[in-house]
Design a protein around this motif. Structure first.
Motif, PDB file in Angstrom:
ATOM      1  N   PHE A  82       0.759  -1.687  -0.194  1.00  0.00           N
ATOM      2  CA  PHE A  82       0.158   0.066   0.070  1.00  0.00           C
ATOM      3  C   PHE A  82       0.975   1.297   0.114  1.00  0.00           C
ATOM      4  CE2 PHE A  82      -3.252  -3.495   1.407  1.00  0.00           C
ATOM      5  CZ  PHE A  82      -4.060  -2.789   0.545  1.00  0.00           C
ATOM      6  N   GLN A  83       0.137   2.437  -0.725  1.00  0.00           N
ATOM      7  CA  GLN A  83       0.941   3.590  -0.284  1.00  0.00           C
ATOM      8  C   GLN A  83       1.235   4.539   1.178  1.00  0.00           C
ATOM      9  OE1 GLN A  83      -1.431   6.826  -1.980  1.00  0.00           O
ATOM     10  NE2 GLN A  83       0.034   8.627  -2.507  1.00  0.00           N
ATOM     11  N   ASP A  84       0.560   4.259   1.743  1.00  0.00           N
ATOM     12  CA  ASP A  84       0.337   5.062   2.988  1.00  0.00           C
ATOM     13  C   ASP A  84       1.356   3.974   4.319  1.00  0.00           C
ATOM     14  OD1 ASP A  84       0.601   6.602   5.187  1.00  0.00           O
ATOM     15  OD2 ASP A  84      -1.226   7.151   5.101  1.00  0.00           O
ATOM     16  N   TYR A 109       2.331   3.918   6.951  1.00  0.00           N
ATOM     17  CA  TYR A 109       1.370   4.156   8.726  1.00  0.00           C
ATOM     18  C   TYR A 109      -0.090   3.946   8.322  1.00  0.00           C
ATOM     19  CZ  TYR A 109       5.590   7.687   9.331  1.00  0.00           C
ATOM     20  OH  TYR A 109       6.132   8.125   9.040  1.00  0.00           O
ATOM     21  N   LEU A 146      -1.415  -0.682   8.441  1.00  0.00           N
ATOM     22  CA  LEU A 146      -0.853  -1.704   9.746  1.00  0.00           C
ATOM     23  C   LEU A 146      -1.380  -0.757  10.311  1.00  0.00           C
ATOM     24  CD1 LEU A 146       3.583  -1.273   9.453  1.00  0.00           C
ATOM     25  CD2 LEU A 146       1.489  -2.872   7.810  1.00  0.00           C
ATOM     26  N   HIS A 202       3.732   1.936  15.213  1.00  0.00           N
ATOM     27  CA  HIS A 202       4.570   3.476  15.619  1.00  0.00           C
ATOM     28  C   HIS A 202       6.018   3.332  16.214  1.00  0.00           C
ATOM     29  CE1 HIS A 202       4.303   2.899  20.337  1.00  0.00           C
ATOM     30  NE2 HIS A 202       4.024   2.368  20.515  1.00  0.00           N
ATOM     31  N   GLU A 203       6.782   1.995  16.461  1.00  0.00           N
ATOM     32  CA  GLU A 203       7.995   2.168  16.357  1.00  0.00           C
ATOM     33  C   GLU A 203       8.849   2.734  16.023  1.00  0.00           C
ATOM     34  OE1 GLU A 203       8.672   0.022  20.836  1.00  0.00           O
ATOM     35  OE2 GLU A 203       7.152  -0.620  19.782  1.00  0.00           O
ATOM     36  N   PHE A 204       8.204   2.569  14.090  1.00  0.00           N
ATOM     37  CA  PHE A 204       9.204   2.272  12.885  1.00  0.00           C
ATOM     38  C   PHE A 204       8.979   3.193  12.133  1.00  0.00           C
ATOM     39  CE2 PHE A 204       8.048  -2.127  14.408  1.00  0.00           C
ATOM     40  CZ  PHE A 204       9.432  -2.540  14.308  1.00  0.00           C
ATOM     41  N   SER A 205      10.309   3.829  11.520  1.00  0.00           N
ATOM     42  CA  SER A 205       9.919   5.201  10.662  1.00  0.00           C
ATOM     43  C   SER A 205       9.078   4.995   9.323  1.00  0.00           C
ATOM     44  CB  SER A 205      11.284   4.672  10.053  1.00  0.00           C
ATOM     45  OG  SER A 205      11.918   3.912   9.406  1.00  0.00           O
ATOM     46  N   GLY A 213       9.787   4.112   5.760  1.00  0.00           N
ATOM     47  CA  GLY A 213      10.741   3.459   5.150  1.00  0.00           C
ATOM     48  C   GLY A 213      10.483   2.006   5.794  1.00  0.00           C
ATOM     49  N   GLN A 214      10.613   2.032   7.310  1.00  0.00           N
ATOM     50  CA  GLN A 214      10.290   0.274   7.653  1.00  0.00           C
ATOM     51  C   GLN A 214       9.668  -0.293   7.785  1.00  0.00           C
ATOM     52  OE1 GLN A 214      11.879   2.624  11.846  1.00  0.00           O
ATOM     53  NE2 GLN A 214      14.260   0.153  11.634  1.00  0.00           N
ATOM     54  N   ARG A 228       8.318  -2.164   4.878  1.00  0.00           N
ATOM     55  CA  ARG A 228       9.118  -3.012   4.436  1.00  0.00           C
ATOM     56  C   ARG A 228       8.928  -3.840   5.478  1.00  0.00           C
ATOM     57  NH1 ARG A 228      15.051  -2.531   3.771  1.00  0.00           N
ATOM     58  NH2 ARG A 228      15.497  -0.611   3.244  1.00  0.00           N
ATOM     59  N   ASP A 269      10.217   9.198   2.491  1.00  0.00           N
ATOM     60  CA  ASP A 269      11.276  10.740   1.613  1.00  0.00           C
ATOM     61  C   ASP A 269      12.341  10.097   1.030  1.00  0.00           C
ATOM     62  OD1 ASP A 269      10.325  11.986   3.737  1.00  0.00           O
ATOM     63  OD2 ASP A 269      12.069  11.725   5.148  1.00  0.00           O
ATOM     64  N   ILE A 304      14.720   7.753   0.990  1.00  0.00           N
ATOM     65  CA  ILE A 304      14.430   6.397   1.494  1.00  0.00           C
ATOM     66  C   ILE A 304      13.386   5.700   0.087  1.00  0.00           C
ATOM     67  CG2 ILE A 304      12.902   5.201   2.984  1.00  0.00           C
ATOM     68  CD1 ILE A 304      13.190   7.220   5.084  1.00  0.00           C
ATOM     69  N   GLN A 358      15.789   2.667  -1.780  1.00  0.00           N
ATOM     70  CA  GLN A 358      16.281   1.639  -0.669  1.00  0.00           C
ATOM     71  C   GLN A 358      15.107   0.966  -1.328  1.00  0.00           C
ATOM     72  OE1 GLN A 358      17.016   2.880   3.072  1.00  0.00           O
ATOM     73  NE2 GLN A 358      18.318   4.086   2.870  1.00  0.00           N
TER      74      GLN A 358
END
Lengths: 321, 341, 331, 558
Positions: C101-103, C105, C108, C156-159, C161-162, C165, C189, C192, C195
């Motif tokens: 998916f695109q977002d 945030y 998940l 919420h503990e991940f950035s 990019g993570q 992934r 960003d 990222i 990557q």
């Protein structure tokens, strides 16, 4: 757009019909509510009771009674009370409307102005002692039972301090029509206005403050600030305008609720013969025609207010589209 | 705060903590909310201790009429109900500010202070019970309507519309006239007419639309959310999506609603009792004591004032707590953090 | 490109939505999100799907995976017509087609641990052996370059990019054949983005994946896509090999899109075609060629007659009455 | 019955209930002209239903109707004992019955006009009596059906005619009544507002809010149940008998509605109203009686406050349980709740003091005898133990008006003390009275009141406690206890027969029946109330008729 209106009207009618059926069924499920027994008078014999039942059409099947009642309420508009036979319901409600509207309009003016002052002041002085105090008072205002506050107001202005210069002008409880005396009207309502407004000042003040504070973190406000506008200008010109959208919709709903008889308790305690008090009496008497009229009247206000707010919202706030 | 540092660099260093625990921690750190919670705990404790107060402090039966009782004040025996010199009317004793009749007596000669504590029990029970019922019903209706869609949603949404447009007090009064006079019989489930559950149910039901409507909206938007789509994409069964993806998120909203609904319900309970359709005497709630006091307003105002003030304090505290809970749990609070970025 | 039958065949796909508030000006409207869309995707390739926001590319992506039900047309996946399959019948096939998916945030569930989110896929397909799943999850984490001990953490503990992934790991959990990546990097960003794109490319190689890669500009697509399909207002206006389309766009809209991409090499700057105005509302699309209202070379015919997507003399598949000649210049 | 539902008082016998220190305004001999004029401002919490005098059965409007309408006879418009005597009104004289009590002949006065200008004729009298049936008068079936033809009229009210029951003779201007059986209470029943004479062309339906022309000094000019009932002078009124229908002092009477009792007290104190219909709230009595002693008037009422106990369902189908309640009842406490020792008297029996047939009797007290002294808790508890009803759930049904909730709360407290598990249900006053009557509602015990209609023991013992007064499943079943005893009914019937020939002997026998009922304990009688009227400072000449209470037409405000 016409189609939209028709559709919305259809929904309203559905809601109102459902409510009227509900009220009707609740009434007939209620023990001790046999209207014939009360119309007939104390100690009436079964024969008299049957005759009364017949003469008021109370021996017809329930659906027929329902349809007849609706016909008398809306078509011929000559529905009469079960408790005061011959008293027509529609004029009685219409006669109570100005009282309720007087109460609600006056209170609304007070609460809107006061809430604006409280909200803006608190947002302007956010996180200071002034802000905290204003918010505490607002919260207290929201947290008092309104009928209790009205009683306390009665206690103070009618009895305890009635003889002091502060409250000696307060007239006896009751309503003075505007047509009789403007000053009397004002005096008779100013205490109920204030009491009714207290809750809403607290409510709106709190919402306004939090909206303003939130708005002030928005980008466009930062831009305005960067342009060197003063804090006062930012609050009044920019933040307030956006925050008012929420308040307008809240106001619509609350006003509808109150004008529809939601101010019942304060009308009762303050002795104002408005729609709420009419409803209260009707419920006390289990006077079905009056209950029906009052509940439907109130529901119409609520439904209309909902619709208006929805439409306003769509018009004012582009995001709602 | 920044979430934009280099990929992979920012993995929280602290041990894994879920949003629940994070929210709780945030709540605990909120001093206002905790102070409010403390006051509420004290109120609850005081109400729980009502029998102790009645028995060991006030030495009174708060439910028994005591029309010819005497108490000793400053060595003098004083009647609880004081007749007027004309032989017309009796005035209950006013606040003594002592152990017995601390706040005076009501028109049955009962100790108002002791009744306040007992009344608080009922007020709190009703407010809590009706909140639970309201949230449970509203959660159920909102989730079922929002998640099922179609005809189920239409029917439920219409029912909510009807309930919503039914003026609250009128609905409550209508329901209670029926319930209080005849009790409730639903199959094997019977409710006595004097059951405390009747006001609980009435208050719980009338506010269902207030909660169910936003919940339904939330469920509809959750059902369209990316993470639900992701689950669907994985082939996760609908029921599991409901339980794992939707219900937990709705629960948060319900938690945020809880203290605020409780505050609202407490006020409604008072209003209904004031209309003598809440708790039935000789049991008391703060609302019924206000009603008792209404008849003595001009002679013994304390009877009406005290319960009103108790309601006010409790509701203020519930609102403070509610603000704290909202800040801690509401996702929108997080959105704000996000926009601060 | 291979001669084997396409993994995914899309024929005349149509989808419309009812949008708008009943009280908005104009009231409730029907939006033609997809209008007669047809194309093939072959196993092992990456098809880039490009177009401005609102052109229907995300809708198309979701229709491909039956997250939306199409209103017309057919979708054949691996030879199965999935257009009208029941959810139950579809479930076994779901393992073979996944989405990123695109977002990162929104995709998940914030209330669940990463491990649970990933395991959901396995459980949904009957793999309930906890130990085996655990091992599989660790493997997946490794595949996308995350540590296995992150499985116990919350999103919420991940950035960003993570998170993306993790989203990719979730999509991979069932060993799919096809992955629809819906603008997988547009929310990230710039530093990222590369990557993640590289990760996707890497995975494609290792796992023999087929991608439908949705993007709103061509710069991302050019690195990863074998072929590109360009969408405008719910229709595909041009489709072809990435190099052909990017270097010699046949459709004026493609040309405009390309010229909107900042060119790193100033010398390669060609005459830029700047599109005038906003795209028209999909609720009320223009007659004839949908692009004619903004097209720099529109002729009267364009307003009246709708061009079909077809191979032209030069071997290019384009929907235009007056396709551009080589070099992106006017004919 | 609630405060709003009609009742009443007896001819005869009442000692003036004047208290020392409460001056009744002296009857002035001042000339009528001196005090004539002004507006009398009355107030009540709410309206009391239809203003059709042949339908309405409430204190509130009967008190008003007597100033607007006249019957053939009426109770004398004065204070004290004399107010219970029947005097001729539209008739020239009160006739003695002939034909062994079956026939009464009245001669109609001449020259009296309705407020619409039409003269009163014998035809109007006949029409009025037929109309009683046509409008389903609540008591048609119990009082007026003994007129010949009454039964047929009960069966078919709309077609009611009384050709053999009420016979008019225009030539001699007489009306002759024939009864089916002798009725010692017939004249009483003619003297109440149900039997007033209305124009013959008055529509034969409940007139509701539309005023019907009358013959009294006032006429109703407007009625809005949400607002007020307005009475103005009847231009055609000429006083024909000061004792039957005196001319009124004030020019207008405004009866406003919608002011609660509490607010009304304040308004009267401030001179904004002259009098309130509703009883004063108990907590204001002390204040009012000390600050305004000259404006407070206390007069006796013939009524009971009582707790009917349902003898057909547990726990009060157990006589020991009923007796226990009676013994335990602290009647002084109830009197105190009602308003203190000067506003009520403890009572044990069915008949109120000074009623025909009344003989003081109180078995349920510490020292059984004639008067109540103190509760006998020991005996009550012994009875409870014997009854085996300890632990039974009981609900006390009370209404929400005046002191009734407090009485109900006290009852629940008492029942709990006896070992029951009791709660109170407070119902709206307008529901409660019907609710407690309906057997379907399974009411165990309630708080109620009964005011007499006219002075005859049968109005309590026959009306309230015989099997015929039970109508299962109906909201109108006035024997609330459901007490039904064949022997008791036989005794009542026997006394009713005696009453026709020998009223004095009948009263002796009524006393025995009263005892029998009291011993059976279907009720826990609480007390006999008194009436407290609080008037404004300007009110002159307060006259309290035992029959109709404060007489509006006797009051002056100037």
């Amino acid at each position: 757009m016409i189609l939209v209106m028709v559709r919305r009207l259809g929904e309203m009618v559905f809601v109102l019909v459902s409510i009227s059926v509900l009220v009707f069924l609740i009434f007939f499920a209620t023990p001790g509510a046999d209207p014939a027994a009360r119309l007939a008078g104390r100690g009436a014999t079964p024969a008299t009771l049957a005759a009364v039942r017949h003469s008021f059409g109370l021996d017809k099947p329930l659906p027929v009674q329902y349809v007849l009642m609706m016909k008398h309420l809306f078509v011929t508009q000559d529905l009469t009370s079960f408790v005061n036979p011959g008293e027509k319901v529609v004029p009685a409600v219409l006669q109570a409307v100005p009282v309720t509207l007087s109460l609600v309009f006056g209170a609304a003016i007070i609460w809107v102005i006061a809430a604006l002052v409280v909200g803006v002041l608190a947002a302007w002085a956010r996180d200071t002692v002034l802000d905290r105090l204003l918010m505490l008072f607002s919260l207290i205002g929201v947290s008092m039972p309104v009928f209790w506050l009205a009683e306390v107001a009665n206690l103070i202005t009618q009895a305890r301090y009635h003889d002091t210069w502060l409250f000696s002008w307060v007239p006896a409880l009751g309503y003075v029509p505007l047509s009789v005396s403007v000053v009397g009207w004002f005096k008779s309502l100013v205490i109920p206005w204030t009491v009714l407004a207290v809750t809403y000042i607290g409510l709106y003040g709190r919402v306004l403050r939090s909206n303003l504070v939130e708005a002030m973190n928005e980008d466009y406000i930062r831009t305005a600030r960067a342009k060197g506008l003063s804090e006062r200008q930012i609050i009044l010109r920019h933040a307030l305008r956006m925050s008012l959208i929420t308040l307008v919709s809240m106001f619509g709903l609350d006003f509808g609720l109150l004008a529809g008889g939601g101010a019942l308790l304060i009308e009762v305690v303050s002795g104002l013969p408005g729609v709420g008090e009419l409803t209260y009496q009707a419920l006390q008497n289990l006077d079905l025609p009056f209950i029906m009229a009052a509940v439907l009247y109130g529901a119409v206000f609520i439904v209309v207010a909902n619709t208006v707010v929805d439409m306003l919202y769509a018009v004012i706030d582009p995001r709602a589209r | 705060m920044s979430l934009t540092s280099e990929d992979g660099a920012r993995v929280a260093a602290e041990p894994a903590s879920g949003p629940w625990r994070a929210a709780l921690r945030k709540l605990v750190q909120n001093r206002t909310a905790m102070a409010a919670a403390l006051v509420l705990v004290l109120v609850v404790l005081a109400c729980i201790a009502a029998p102790l107060y009645a028995k060991y402090v006030a030495h009174t039966d708060p439910f028994g009429s005591n029309l010819d009782g005497q108490i000793t004040i400053g060595g003098k025996s004083v009647p609880v109900m004081q007749p007027s010199p004309t032989g017309l009317g009796m005035t209950p004793i006013g606040p003594t500010w002592r152990a017995q009749y601390f706040l005076g007596a009501d028109n049955q000669g009962r100790d108002v202070a002791a009744r306040m504590l007992y009344g608080g029990r009922n007020s709190l029970l009703i407010a809590t019970g009706s909140t639970l019922i309201c949230l449970a019903l509203a959660g159920l209706v909102g989730v079922v309507a929002g998640f099922s869609g179609g005809i189920v949603d239409t029917v439920l949404a219409r029912a909510l519309d009807v309930l919503w447009a039914f003026p609250v007090y009128m609905l409550a009064i209508s329901l209670s006239v029926v319930l209080i006079s005849h009790g409730l019989k639903l199959g094997p489930f019977t409710l006595q007419a004097d059951s405390l559950l009747i006001p609980v149910i009435i208050i719980g039901v009338v506010y269902v639309p207030y909660v169910a409507r936003p919940i339904r909206g939330q469920v509809i938007s959750l059902a369209r959310s990316d993470f639900v789509l992701a689950s669907r994409c994985l082939g996760v069964a609908r029921r599991r999506i409901l339980l794992r993806d939707i219900v937990p998120n709705v629960t948060t909203t319900l938690i945020v609603f809880a203290p605020l609904m409780m505050a609202l319900n407490m006020l409604t309970e008072a209003a209904l009792s004031f209309l003598s359709i809440g708790v039935q005497p000789p049991a008391a709630s703060w609302g019924t004591i206000i009603l008792d006091g209404e008849g003595l307003l001009y002679t013994r105002p304390m009877v009406a004032l005290a319960p009103g003030i108790a309601i006010m304090i409790t509701v203020v505290m519930l609102n403070f707590l509610g603000d704290g809970v909202r800040e801690a749990f509401d996702p929108r609070a997080k959105l704000r953090v996000k926009s601060d970025r | 490109m291979s001669d084997a039958p396409p993994l995914l065949q899309v024929r005349n796909l149509t989808k419309h939505f009812n949008v708008g508030s009943r009280f908005a000006s104009g009231g409730r409207q029907v939006v033609q999100a997809l209008d007669d869309v047809s194309f093939d995707v072959f196993a092992g390739e990456t098809l880039g799907l490009v177009g401005e926001s609102g052109c229907g590319k995300s809708t198309l992506g979701r229709c491909l995976l039956r997250l939306y039900d199409a209103d017309g047309g057919r979708i054949l996946f691996n030879g199965h017509d999935i257009t009208a399959m029941t959810e139950r019948a579809l479930r076994p096939l779901r393992a073979d087609m996944q989405m990123v998916f695109q977002d990162p945030y929104a995709s998940l569930n914030p209330r669940r641990r990463i491990g649970d989110l990933l395991a959901e896929a396995l459980i949904a397909h009957g793999q309930t052996d906890a130990a085996a799943n655990r091992a599989r999850l660790a493997e997946l984490m490794g595949l996308v370059g995350l540590a296995p001990d992150h499985l116990d953490r919350f999103p919420h503990e991940f950035s960003g990019g993570q998170r993306q992934r993790i989203g990719i790991a979730r999509a991979l959990a069932l060993n799919p054949k096809l992955i629809v990546a819906d603008e997988p990097v547009s929310a990230l960003d710039v530093s990222i983005q590369a990557q993640v794109v590289n990760l996707l490319a890497d995975l494609q190689e290792r796992l023999a994946l087929t991608y439908v890669f949705i993007a709103h500009d061509l710069s991302v697509v050019r690195h990863i896509a074998d072929r590109v399909a360009v969408m405008y207002l719910g229709t595909i206006v041009e489709i072809g090999a990435t190099d052909d389309v990017l270097h010699e766009p046949a459709h004026p809209y493609t040309a405009a899109l390309i010229s909107a991409v900042p060119e790193p090499d100033p010398l390669a700057q060609t005459a830029r075609t700047i599109l005038q105005g906003e795209p028209p509302s999909p609720a009320n699309p223009p007659s004839g060629c949908r692009f004619h209202t903004r097209c720099p070379i529109a002729q009267p015919r364009c307003a009246g007659e709708r061009p079909n997507l077809s191979a032209d003399a030069a071997g290019r598949t384009v929907a235009c009455h007056f396709p551009l000649t080589a070099g992106g210049r006017l004919p | 019955m609630t405060d709003r539902i009609k009742t009443w008082l007896l001819p005869g016998i009442l000692a003036a209930g004047l208290l020392p220190g409460f001056a009744r305004a002296a009857t002035p001999d001042a000339s009528f002209a001196q005090h004539k004029g002004g507006t009398l401002k009355l107030v009540a919490a709410s309206a009391a239903g239809t203003i059709d005098p042949q339908v309405n059965y409430t204190n509130q409007y009967w008190q008003t109707f007597i100033n607007v309408y006249d019957g053939l006879v009426t109770f004398r418009k004065t204070s004290g004992k004399a107010s219970n005597e029947i005097v001729p009104d539209l008739a020239t004289a009160v006739p003695a019955p002939t034909d062994n009590g079956l026939t009464y002949v009245f001669t109609l006065r001449k020259g009296i006009k309705f407020s619409n200008g039409k003269p009163v004729t014998v035809a109007d009298v006949v029409a009025s009596f037929e109309r009683i049936f046509k409008v389903n008068n609540p008591n048609a079936g119990s009082w007026y059906k003994f007129i010949v033809g009454g039964d047929a009229c009960m069966a078919k009210p709309a077609a009611c005619t009384l050709p053999k029951g009420v016979i008019a003779d225009a030539a001699s201007n007489t009306i002759t009544f024939h009864l089916v059986s002798p009725d010692p209470e017939f004249l009483d029943q003619l003297a109440v507002p149900f039997a007033v004479i209305l124009p013959a062309d008055t529509p034969a339906k409940d007139m509701g809010t539309v005023p019907v022309p009358g013959t009294g000094p006032y006429m109703i000019t407007s009625y809005n149940p949400q607002k007020a009932l307005i009475l103005k002078r009847n231009p055609y009124f000429k006083q024909w008998s000061a004792e039957a229908q005196p001319n009124g002092y004030v020019d207008e009477i405004d009866f406003d509605f919608g002011v609660t009792d509490e607010n009304a007290v304040t308004a009267i104190e401030n001179g904004q109203y002259d009098w309130e219909f509703d009883p004063l709230p108990a907590d204001r009595l002390g204040e009012v009686s000390t600050r305004f002693p000259n404006q407070v008037h206390i007069d006796p009422l013939l009524a009971d406050y009582y707790a009917p106990m349902n003898v057909n369902i547990p726990p009060f189908n157990n006589k020991d349980a009923r007796l226990a309640v009676n013994y335990a009842l602290d009647r002084q406490a109830l009197v105190n709740i009602f308003g203190g020792r000067n506003l009520a008297t403890p009572a044990c029996q069915i008949l109120p003091p000074d009623f025909p047939g009344y003989k003081p009797y109180c078995p349920y007290t510490l020292h059984p005898g004639t008067t109540w002294s103190a509760p006998n808790m020991a005996k009550a508890q012994a009875l409870m133990k014997k009854s085996g009803e300890i632990g039974q759930k009981v609900t006390v049904i009370t209404d929400d008006q005046g002191v009734d909730p407090a009485l109900g709360t006290y009852m629940a407290s008492l029942l709990n003390k006896l070992g029951f598990v009791a709660t109170t249900h407070v119902l709206s006053a307008n529901i409660q009275f019907n609710y407690i009557q309906n057997t379907k509602n399974k009411v165990q015990i309630s708080v109620s009141q009964w005011y007499q209609d006219y002075p005859a023991a049968s109005d309590f013992l026959n009306v309230l406690l015989t099997c015929g007064a039970i109508h299962p499943g109906s909201d109108s079943s006035i024997n609330i206890s459901g007490y039904c005893s064949k022997t008791f009914d036989q005794h009542v019937d026997a006394v009713l027969k005696t009453e026709i020939s020998d009223p004095a002997k009948a009263n002796q026998e009524w006393a025995a029946v009263d005892r029998e009922a009291t011993d059976a304990a279907p009720w826990a009688t609480m007390f006999t109330p008194k009436q407290l009227d609080f008037v404004s400072k300007r009110v002159g000449d307060f006259v309290f008729s035992d029959q109709f209470h404060m007489l509006f037409s006797k009051i002056w405000v100037k």
